[in-house]
Design a protein around this motif. Structure first.
Motif, PDB file in Angstrom:
ATOM      1  N   PRO A  62       0.808  -1.236   0.000  1.00 35.80           N
ATOM      2  CA  PRO A  62       0.000   0.000   0.000  1.00 35.80           C
ATOM      3  C   PRO A  62       0.836   1.278   0.000  1.00 35.80           C
ATOM      4  CG  PRO A  62      -0.974  -1.600   1.489  1.00 35.80           C
ATOM      5  CD  PRO A  62       0.354  -2.166   1.055  1.00 35.80           C
ATOM      6  N   PRO A 102      -9.936  -2.881  -9.219  1.00 37.20           N
ATOM      7  CA  PRO A 102      -9.220  -1.772  -8.570  1.00 37.20           C
ATOM      8  C   PRO A 102      -9.295  -1.849  -7.061  1.00 37.20           C
ATOM      9  CG  PRO A 102     -11.321  -1.025  -9.445  1.00 37.20           C
ATOM     10  CD  PRO A 102     -11.142  -2.441  -9.925  1.00 37.20           C
ATOM     11  N   LEU A 103      -8.294  -1.212  -6.427  1.00 35.85           N
ATOM     12  CA  LEU A 103      -8.244  -1.035  -4.973  1.00 35.85           C
ATOM     13  C   LEU A 103      -8.256  -2.351  -4.195  1.00 35.85           C
ATOM     14  CD1 LEU A 103     -10.547   2.088  -4.540  1.00 35.85           C
ATOM     15  CD2 LEU A 103      -8.048   2.002  -4.609  1.00 35.85           C
ATOM     16  N   VAL A 153      -5.393  -0.795  -0.653  1.00 29.89           N
ATOM     17  CA  VAL A 153      -5.762   0.602  -0.416  1.00 29.89           C
ATOM     18  C   VAL A 153      -4.472   1.394  -0.190  1.00 29.89           C
ATOM     19  CG1 VAL A 153      -7.020   2.210   1.058  1.00 29.89           C
ATOM     20  CG2 VAL A 153      -7.960  -0.071   0.599  1.00 29.89           C
ATOM     21  N   ILE A 212      -3.717   2.227  -8.918  1.00 30.70           N
ATOM     22  CA  ILE A 212      -5.082   1.971  -8.442  1.00 30.70           C
ATOM     23  C   ILE A 212      -5.420   0.482  -8.524  1.00 30.70           C
ATOM     24  CG2 ILE A 212      -7.525   2.396  -8.946  1.00 30.70           C
ATOM     25  CD1 ILE A 212      -6.666   5.215  -9.872  1.00 30.70           C
TER      26      ILE A 212
END
Length: 461
Positions: free
Chosen positions: A120, A245-246, A249, A308
């Motif tokens: 992250p 996506p994500l 995070v 992302i």
């Protein structure tokens, strides 16, 4: 070689179309030329993600997510480079046969971030840092004066030299391999290398143009006979998954972001250099302002999207520029078919793992001469700029500090931290030292000598 006419392209043969940007050669001609680009960059595209996943101690699932996203975004960003998106006066993409892939330039910075805050933190730094490259792309019209032929040529040479080191390690079996430099690895690499040379010297038509592809296949068979191909990952990989996506995070830290911004400036220079490398090698001209700005913008957007989706930032791959330089195949349709393979692999982990199983010596044998083409393109650009007394001084300082001094950890141990960020990477150092030196030694103004002939022209005007 007998050529087949393509009715859709006014009777132009397929073998003529491959040397033109536009047009669609038949699939049997175009696909092998696109596939060799994928095979040439596949391991290099995966390696940075695998390195960072290992540093972050990521789970197998998280590693697969990174790899899939990396392949998908590389393919999609390549499409944008080939077929630009126009928004007002801005163009995203160069319109040139540029292949995008995960950048090795970020590995040192990303490794430090991964050790500190895991994947992250890497993605957070990469996401915010990509704004710096986007800024260069948006305002390249005003910043281009910093990126002179001397700077871009020097950057190309630094990229080529770095890639030659990568090629050498592949040739010997891969950096850190237990059997590095073994006779088995060298035999596989030299056999592949010689096979490519033979095809380039005596082959005709597609055989000659796709020599790298056939060389990779030949080397793969040799490696199989030597027991050097590991197919275990193929058996364990899933058949199909969808990157989302994500999955990670992103998290943010100021120092990490600053470090990424510095590397993004370098990556922008790599992209500028590789863009000009293609146009110089194939069209005998520097890249235009529109092509360069579009190329950098596409790179920046690709990096942001990659962050992302959970992958490492990407850039224009130097080895693929070398392939274009060597083969002179610039047809966008050929490259697009290769990009399609990358996108498909992004959804099919098992297929991607097959490509990833190509042993390092095979890649080294096929690509080491390709890497040299990048250096030669840089030399060609410097030759076009000329070797005046001023240019020689600029180049001397740039190469002395950028290539001779930078990149050696022991030599820069006593430097302030902010300078270490620059001098840890020889490409970054070469770029920034070149820019500064160009400003310190400005190009003398040209004084026009009025002759009778030129005077007549002035009077006519």
């Amino acid at each position: 070689m007998k050529t087949v006419k393509n009715n859709k392209d006014d009777g132009v043969s397929d073998m003529e179309l491959i040397y033109q940007l536009e047009g669609r050669p038949k699939f049997s001609v175009a696909f092998p030329l696109g596939l060799q680009h994928v095979l040439a960059m596949f391991a290099g595209n995966l390696a940075p993600m695998l390195i960072i996943a290992a540093v972050a101690k990521a789970s197998p699932l998280d590693t697969v997510v990174m790899v899939q996203a990396g392949m998908l975004i590389s393919g999609l960003t390549t499409f944008i480079q080939l077929y630009p998106i126009k928004i007002g006066r801005f163009q995203i993409g160069s319109g040139l046969p540029i292949v995008m892939g995960t950048s090795f330039a970020f590995v040192p910075t990303a490794s430090a971030a991964a050790a500190l805050g895991g994947i992250p933190l890497v993605l957070g730094g990469a996401l915010v840092g990509s704004l710096a490259e986007g800024f260069i792309g948006l305002f390249y019209k005003y910043l281009k004066y910093f990126f002179t032929p001397l700077v871009i040529g020097s950057t190309l040479i630094a990229i080529g030299i770095n890639l030659l080191g990568v090629g050498r390690d592949y040739f010997a079996g891969g950096a850190g391999a237990k059997d590095y430099g073994s006779w088995q690895n060298l035999t596989i690499a030299f056999a592949t290398f010689l096979f490519v040379i033979i095809l380039q010297r005596f082959g005709k038509g597609v055989i000659k143009t796709a020599a790298l592809l056939f060389g990779l296949l030949f080397g793969y068979i040799i490696a199989l006979l030597f027991g050097k191909v590991d197919l275990s990952a193929v058996g364990t990989a899933a058949w199909a998954t969808v990157p989302l996506p994500l999955h990670f995070v992103p998290t943010f830290r100021a120092q990490t972001i600053i470090s990424f911004v510095i590397i993004y400036i370098t990556v922008a220079m790599e992209t500028i250099g590789n863009t000009s490398g293609i146009t110089i090698a194939t069209f005998d001209r520097p890249a235009t302002e529109k092509e360069t700005a579009g190329s950098v913008l596409a790179d920046a957007i690709g990096c942001a999207v990659a962050s992302i989706f959970g992958s490492m930032p990407n850039t224009a791959f130097g080895q693929n520029v070398g392939i274009v330089s060597m083969t002179k195949v610039v047809n966008k349709w050929c490259i697009a078919l290769g990009a399609s393979v990358l996108v498909i692999c992004g959804f099919l982990p098992k297929l991607g793992s097959v490509f990833a199983s190509i042993p390092a010596p095979v890649l080294g044998g096929a690509l080491i001469s390709v890497f040299a083409m990048i250096t030669l393109n840089g030399i060609k650009m410097l030759a076009q700029a000329g070797f005046s007394g001023r240019n020689v001084t600029v180049l001397g300082i740039t190469f002395a500090l950028g290539i001779g001094f930078a990149g050696h950890a022991d030599a820069i141990a006593g430097m302030p931290t902010w300078l270490k960020f620059i001098f840890e990477d020889s490409i970054a150092a070469t770029t920034l030292v070149g820019i500064v030196t160009n400003l310190v030694f400005p190009k003398p103004k040209q004084i026009e000598v009025i002759t009778k002939d030129t005077a007549a022209v002035h009077i006519a005007k």
